[in-house]
Enzyme design. Structure first.
Site, short mmCIF file in Angstrom:
data_model
loop_
_atom_site.label_atom_id
_atom_site.label_comp_id
_atom_site.label_asym_id
_atom_site.label_seq_id
_atom_site.Cartn_x
_atom_site.Cartn_y
_atom_site.Cartn_z
CG ASN A 86 42.12 36.55 44.60
OD1 ASN A 86 43.20 36.70 45.16
ND2 ASN A 86 41.62 37.45 43.78
CG HIS A 99 39.96 33.15 38.28
ND1 HIS A 99 38.90 32.64 38.97
CD2 HIS A 99 40.20 34.37 38.82
CE1 HIS A 99 38.50 33.50 39.88
NE2 HIS A 99 39.28 34.56 39.83
P1 DGP Z 1 38.34 36.94 41.64
O1 DGP Z 1 37.86 38.09 42.44
O2 DGP Z 1 39.76 36.51 41.98
O3 DGP Z 1 37.35 35.79 41.66
O4 DGP Z 1 38.45 37.47 40.15
C1 DGP Z 1 37.40 37.45 39.25
C2 DGP Z 1 37.77 38.39 38.13
O5 DGP Z 1 36.93 38.11 37.05
C3 DGP Z 1 37.60 39.87 38.45
O6 DGP Z 1 38.89 40.49 38.38
C4 DGP Z 1 36.68 40.39 37.37
C5 DGP Z 1 36.67 39.30 36.35
N1 DGP Z 1 35.42 39.10 35.67
C6 DGP Z 1 34.20 38.92 36.24
N2 DGP Z 1 33.26 38.73 35.29
C7 DGP Z 1 33.91 38.76 34.10
C8 DGP Z 1 33.48 38.62 32.75
O7 DGP Z 1 32.30 38.40 32.44
N3 DGP Z 1 34.44 38.73 31.79
C9 DGP Z 1 35.76 38.96 32.10
N4 DGP Z 1 36.61 39.06 31.10
N5 DGP Z 1 36.20 39.10 33.36
C10 DGP Z 1 35.28 39.00 34.35
#
Ligand code: DGP
Length: 113
Positions: A86, A99
């Site tokens: 995204n 990511h």
């Molecule tokens: P996006 O919406 O494409 O920017 O995805 C961000 C993703 O990151 C979302 O699916 C949730 C994940 N996420 C947010 N904070 C954390 C975190 O602290 N740890 C992990 N493992 N994932 C996280």
């Protein structure tokens, strides 16, 4: 490395994450809010805001290769999976560190929401 970036803090070890695979360039860990039976995020260790500011083809290749390795590790390489990045507001990006989402273990629909 940015202290204000959640994913940089995961790379640095100050925020815990369940790491699935890792190498010198990239890291893969489970998404905190999984949207499929397998939902792993693959990031470059270096801070990059998004695909829009990526400037190193070798680094991007390493991130993409690690996504394919994650699929093999997770046992979804043969059944199929989806890789999504995204970008920006309309893309639905909420974390400002490039990511890839690796999603699998269920049938994906198209078009995405
Ligand atoms: P996006 O919406 O494409 O920017 O995805 C961000 C993703 O990151 C979302 O699916 C949730 C994940 N996420 C947010 N904070 C954390 C975190 O602290 N740890 C992990 N493992 N994932 C996280």
């Amino acid at each position: 490395m940015s202290d204000s970036c959640i994913f940089c803090r995961i790379v640095g070890g100050s925020i815990p994450a369940t790491v699935v695979a890792s190498n010198d360039v990239a890291m893969a860990f489970r998404d905190l809010s999984p949207q499929a039976p397998t939902h792993v995020l693959v990031i470059p260790r270096r801070h990059l805001a998004s695909l829009a500011t990526a400037d190193d083809a070798a680094e991007l290749g390493a991130v993409l290769s690690l996504a394919a390795e994650v699929a093999r590790i997770e046992g979804i390489a043969d059944s199929g999976y989806r890789v999504v990045s995204n970008v920006g507001g309309d893309g639905g990006q909420t974390v400002g560190h490039l990511h890839l989402h690796v999603l699998g273990g269920r049938q994906m629909s198209w078009p995405p929401g």
